[in-house]
Design a protein around this motif. Structure first.
Motif, PDB file in Angstrom:
ATOM      1  N   ASN A   1       0.837  -1.210   0.000  1.00 50.31           N
ATOM      2  CA  ASN A   1       0.000   0.000   0.000  1.00 50.31           C
ATOM      3  C   ASN A   1       0.864   1.248   0.000  1.00 50.31           C
ATOM      4  O   ASN A   1       1.378   1.633   1.037  1.00 50.31           O
ATOM      5  N   PRO A   2       1.042   1.905  -1.133  1.00 49.32           N
ATOM      6  CA  PRO A   2       0.350   1.622  -2.381  1.00 49.32           C
ATOM      7  C   PRO A   2       1.169   0.796  -3.360  1.00 49.32           C
ATOM      8  O   PRO A   2       2.382   0.724  -3.262  1.00 49.32           O
TER       9      PRO A   2
ATOM     10  N   ASP B   1       5.247   0.413  -1.305  1.00 50.86           N
ATOM     11  CA  ASP B   1       5.325   0.262   0.152  1.00 50.86           C
ATOM     12  C   ASP B   1       4.881  -1.146   0.507  1.00 50.86           C
ATOM     13  O   ASP B   1       3.936  -1.657  -0.092  1.00 50.86           O
TER      14      ASP B   1
ATOM     15  N   ARG C   1       4.357  -4.011   3.842  1.00 48.73           N
ATOM     16  CA  ARG C   1       4.360  -4.374   5.253  1.00 48.73           C
ATOM     17  C   ARG C   1       4.117  -5.874   5.351  1.00 48.73           C
ATOM     18  O   ARG C   1       3.152  -6.383   4.802  1.00 48.73           O
TER      19      ARG C   1
HETATM   20 MG    MG Z   1       1.950   2.955   2.711  1.00 49.40          MG
END
Ligand code: MG
Ligand code: ADP
Length: 231
Positions: free
Chosen positions: A212-213, A225, A227
């Motif tokens: 994201n994104p 990005d 995670r």
């Molecule tokens: Mg992000």
């Protein structure tokens, strides 16, 4: 293999999140498109990295304790020259230190800027105890919380599932392009969805992952990005 090493190392440290720079290694091992990125521990290193990558660049706080970087003013985009990079480095690290005094600040990631006019989407999964990995697709960035325009599919995802989940969101027409805009590269998005499904099935210890994104235009998609959360 490389992905396994990165995940094992994070786990052996007792971490429940894989730091972004390492998570990118996992993505690269799966041939997922990531922006050219360097880790800079000083402003000099940041400028050197930016010179190598080419301007404009993005600077992002690099800290294992800070996963929502924008919350601490930890992301600056569109840095056009060495001076802007130097200032951003001091600004980002000082602010992070002030807002999160307990955090270890490794420095900043210096990242290639995605081209203008990209659309932001979000691709993720959450592992359900009973049903396994549940893939998620939606419009990203600032819209995701407001519009709640998200579609879900259980893994494994094949090409048709990927096409289906993309068409399911209400904002699908935005991706197809309005007022003479070109459509985004749908195949690139499908590839990322299918690969994320594979990643989810390969690593049961990943409980949650989020891109994201993902920034996408008519030519390509890039995961800006990431995670990765471990059990
Ligand atoms: Mg992000
Ligand atoms: P976080 O989600 O931790 O706050 P992100 O890495 O997602 O940080 O960055 C915040 C925002 O900055 C993104 O949603 C995107 O709009 C923009 N951004 C991040 N990386 C890039 C990039 N490489 N190129 C262009 N824009 C970016």
């Amino acid at each position: 293999q490389k992905a396994r090493l990165v995940i094992n190392e994070a786990r052996s440290k007792g971490a429940t999140e894989v730091v972004e720079f390492q998570a990118q290694e996992v993505l690269r091992a799966y041939n997922l498109p990531t922006p050219n990125t360097g880790l800079a521990r000083s402003s000099d290193e940041a400028v050197a990295a930016a010179d190598k990558i080419g301007y404009p660049v993005v600077l992002k706080i690099a800290s294992p304790q800070i996963s929502h970087k924008s919350d601490v003013g930890g992301v600056k985009v569109n840095l056009a020259d060495a001076e802007a990079v130097r200032n951003a480095f001091f600004d980002i690290t000082a602010r992070a230190q002030r807002m999160r005094p307990e955090a270890y600040i490794a420095g900043c990631l210096v990242q290639e800027m995605a081209p203008k006019g990209c659309k932001e989407i979000i691709i993720g999964f959450k592992r359900d105890d009973q049903f396994g990995p549940l893939l998620m697709f939606g419009l990203g960035g600032i819209y995701v919380e407001i519009l709640k325009d998200i579609a879900f599919r259980l893994a494994p995802l094949g090409r048709d599932d990927a096409k289906g989940i993309i068409r399911e969101i209400k904002s699908y027409m935005l991706l197809k392009g309005v007022r003479g805009e070109q459509p985004v590269n749908f195949q690139a998005i499908e590839d990322i969805l299918i690969t994320m499904s594979e990643l989810a099935l390969d690593f049961p210890e990943i409980v949650e992952a989020e891109f994201n994104p993902v920034l996408v235009n008519a030519e390509k998609a890039v995961v800006a990005d990431v995670r990765i959360t471990l059990s």
